[in-house]
Design a protein around this motif. Structure first.
Motif, mmCIF file in Angstrom:
data_model
loop_
_atom_site.group_PDB
_atom_site.id
_atom_site.type_symbol
_atom_site.label_atom_id
_atom_site.label_comp_id
_atom_site.label_asym_id
_atom_site.label_seq_id
_atom_site.Cartn_x
_atom_site.Cartn_y
_atom_site.Cartn_z
ATOM 1 N N GLN A 193 0.794 -1.223 0.000
ATOM 2 C CA GLN A 193 0.000 0.000 0.000
ATOM 3 C C GLN A 193 0.836 1.286 0.000
ATOM 4 O O GLN A 193 0.290 2.371 -0.184
ATOM 5 N N ASN A 194 2.132 1.185 0.216
ATOM 6 C CA ASN A 194 2.974 2.389 0.259
ATOM 7 C C ASN A 194 3.466 2.746 -1.146
ATOM 8 O O ASN A 194 4.602 2.514 -1.520
ATOM 9 N N TYR A 195 2.565 3.313 -1.954
ATOM 10 C CA TYR A 195 2.918 3.710 -3.308
ATOM 11 C C TYR A 195 2.366 5.105 -3.565
ATOM 12 O O TYR A 195 1.501 5.614 -2.852
ATOM 13 N N SER A 196 2.889 5.746 -4.601
ATOM 14 C CA SER A 196 2.382 7.043 -5.034
ATOM 15 C C SER A 196 1.969 6.928 -6.492
ATOM 16 O O SER A 196 2.523 6.128 -7.252
#
Length: 204
Positions: A193-196
């Motif tokens: 979930q840690n994406y941009s």
């Protein structure tokens, strides 16, 4: 099970191009008329960066078309199965390939060209009960169409990679209200979930 070993160790094998119809590529009548399971296999070495654990790379096997029912193994492990000879299918094989980084990648695909009332095109299997004329279990494939039942792997089989975080699907719906253009979009991202994510809309 026997299919966990390379096919060349199980008995006689022949070279077969892919993509092609196995029953239309030789002059062997028994192969032309064959109904049932055929097995394909290919061994290859993957780039080292593909098989590094936690390297941020996802490895995907894509089969463009296999007529009619297919089961796929990688290094002896089943990774997917697919019914229908006209559409592509794929499988994430990252964990399988990264489990044996120092060994070749062995891809095995079993294809069954049997046609039933539930296949497209349809067909039926008729078992011959007269044991005086036919061996036990003998059957014929009945069809009601006027073309050949081409069978095999009919589109390329490829390997490709994506980052471990990747866009799986994009849906875009346009609208126009009171002279204003509206774009509704939905982007499905798979992975941690840690994406941009950045979006650029070009005014054409």
């Amino acid at each position: 099970s026997w299919y966990r070993a390379p096919l060349r160790e199980t008995g006689p094998v022949i070279d077969m191009p892919v993509p092609a119809s196995f029953n239309d590529i030789t002059q062997d009548a028994s192969l032309r008329d064959f109904i049932g399971w055929v097995w394909y296999e290919k061994e290859l070495w993957l780039p080292q960066r593909w098989v590094v654990k936690d390297g941020g790379t996802r490895v995907v096997l894509r089969v463009g078309s296999a007529h009619y029912f297919a089961v796929v193994w990688v290094n002896g492990l089943e990774v997917t199965r697919h019914e229908g000879g006209h559409l592509p299918f794929e499988a994430d094989i990252t964990s399988v390939t990264q489990a044996t980084p120092g060994e070749p990648c062995r891809i095995t695909i079993a294809v069954n060209n049997t046609l039933t009332l539930n296949t497209l095109p349809p067909g039926s299997i008729q078992y011959m009960q007269d044991t005086a004329r036919y061996p036990k279990g003998y059957f014929v494939q009945n069809i009601q169409f006027d073309f050949f039942n081409y069978a095999g792997i009919h589109r390329p089989v490829i390997l490709y990679t994506t980052p471990s975080v990747y866009i799986d699907d994009i849906s875009v719906i346009g609208d126009f209200i009171d002279g204003v253009g509206i774009v509704h979009y939905q982007i499905l991202v798979i992975g941690p979930q840690n994406y941009s994510l950045s979006l650029l809309l070009n005014d054409l």
